[in-house]
Design an enzyme around this catalytic site. Structure first.
Site, PDB file in Angstrom:
ATOM      1  N   CYS A   1      27.352  67.735 -28.989  1.00  0.00           N
ATOM      2  CA  CYS A   1      27.641  66.676 -27.982  1.00  0.00           C
ATOM      3  C   CYS A   1      29.271  67.035 -27.682  1.00  0.00           C
ATOM      4  CB  CYS A   1      27.323  65.549 -28.075  1.00  0.00           C
ATOM      5  SG  CYS A   1      25.660  64.850 -28.165  1.00  0.00           S
TER       6      CYS A   1
ATOM      7  N   CYS B   1      19.215  69.660 -25.277  1.00  0.00           N
ATOM      8  CA  CYS B   1      18.799  68.421 -25.254  1.00  0.00           C
ATOM      9  C   CYS B   1      18.414  68.026 -23.608  1.00  0.00           C
ATOM     10  CB  CYS B   1      19.662  67.377 -25.712  1.00  0.00           C
ATOM     11  SG  CYS B   1      21.205  67.951 -26.460  1.00  0.00           S
TER      12      CYS B   1
END
Lengths: 242, 155
Positions: B130, B61
């Site tokens: 994450c 990302c």
């Protein structure tokens, strides 16, 4: 009275027979159609409608009955748009090919056609849209090319390059401290130049078929693109539109 | 009169009457809270002997996360700071992690698992990486601190 009843009876039975007959007919038509669908799934070289072999496989339509066909390619966006499989594509050519395709298969052209043709047009058209938006953006194009070559950036992908991470951290922090619009514009130009340099490196790597190195550059491009998105967001906040 | 029921219906869909209705569809309120009021944002002096720095990235990302801890002489984490450039979940994960490790010992902090972060923030499966990033960051910071502590003894 009895005569009228008799006539009515004949008419209704006849009607019943008729509907039964047509139903049966449409039923066989339906099975034939679905068989053709299935046959095309297994043999895409045959038209789903008329069952004849297709001469020009790149054409959207059957050369015999002129009915829209399912796409030959669904995974490879380059082939779907009939482009060379490389990173350094001509964006003008991409745009032209995309427009030419959509001018033939856009669902608006099929409002008076059968349900099957409408659904093929809708699916085909949206696939072409997806392909176009993926090939248009250099980062997405590079990722797609990487995937076609059998590699990709997975979620588990890790980055063991502290120097590069530090550099990105510092660039992001530098951006945080910029308040002047002119300085922001300069920063944006610097970032765009950097992205172009990376794009050239990616192209070179793909030409040499050096996937490992290509992937490393794609990762770098991802970071600089994220930074670019932040810059654009800030520019928009300040009312600058480019 | 006839308009009343539909009015009610419209109200229930209206974002301004219930601002979280739309937001909650994508992010859990806890994530939004950490995102809007991040805890412990900032930097510590990375050259300080008692500071451990962890710098990690998620290439998929384009996120970059820096997590720093200050440890006192008793081996207790007294201060934790982070700086994350990335999505809301990455920011929330690192924000939560700094809160969690504060006051804990170095060994205790090593036990933080990404599943705990994900559970606390109700992260959806697509955002689990994450929380893994935050776990990697705290581990990197702790090992940086340990390496720093060993060096003077060797010298």
């Amino acid at each position: 009275m009895s005569l009228v009843k008799q006539i009515l009876k004949i008419v209704t039975t006849n009607h019943k027979y008729n509907t039964y007959h047509t139903l049966n007919k449409s039923h066989t038509k339906l099975t034939r159609l679905s068989q053709n669908y299935i046959s095309q799934r297994f043999n895409p070289n045959v038209c789903w409608k008329c069952g004849l072999e297709r001469k020009n496989l790149l054409s959207v339509f059957c050369s015999e009955c002129y009915v829209i066909q399912n796409p030959q390619e669904t995974e490879n966006y380059f082939r779907l748009l009939n482009l060379d499989e490389k990173f350094d594509i001509d964006t003008k050519e991409l745009r032209n090919k995309y427009r030419a395709l959509q001018s033939h298969l856009h669902p608006d052209k099929f409002t008076n056609k059968s349900k099957e043709e409408q659904s093929i047009s809708a699916n085909y058209s949206s696939l072409v849209n997806k392909a176009y938006s993926n090939l248009q953006v250099p980062l997405k194009r590079a990722e797609h090319l990487l995937q076609l070559k059998g590699d990709k950036l997975g979620e588990e992908q890790t980055l063991d390059d502290p120097e590069f991470l530090m550099e990105m951290m510092e660039l992001n922090e530098e951006l945080d401290n910029i308040s002047d619009i002119e300085e922001l514009k300069k920063f944006n130009i610097k970032n765009k130049n950097q992205l172009e340099i990376i794009a050239k490196s990616i192209d070179e790597c793909f030409r040499k078929n050096d996937l490992k190195q290509a992937k490393a550059f794609v990762i770098k491009m991802k970071y600089y693109s994220s930074l670019g998105n932040r810059i654009n967001g800030l520019l928009r906040e300040k009312g600058v539109v480019d | 009169m006839a308009l009343n029921p539909s009015n009610q219906l419209l109200k229930s869909f209206c974002g301004s009457c219930n601002p979280f209705r739309i937001l909650a569809a994508s992010y859990h309120p806890k994530v939004i809270d950490h995102y809007e009021n991040p805890r412990n944002v900032g930097s510590l002096d990375k050259n300080d002997q008692n500071v451990g720095t962890g710098l990690v990235g998620a290439p998929a990302c384009g996120d970059v996360m820096k997590l720093q801890i200050r440890v006192d002489d008793d081996g207790k984490i007294v201060e934790a700071k982070f700086k994350t450039f990335g999505c809301g979940s990455a920011i929330a994960s690192s924000s939560f992690t700094t809160e969690w490790v504060k006051g804990k010992s170095v060994d205790e902090a090593l036990k933080l698992k990404n599943t705990e972060i994900a559970k606390e923030l109700s992260l959806p499966p697509v955002k689990l990486h994450c929380s893994m990033l935050a776990e990697d960051a705290i581990r990197a910071a702790l090992s940086d601190y340990k390496i720093k502590q060993k060096k003077p003894a060797e010298a």
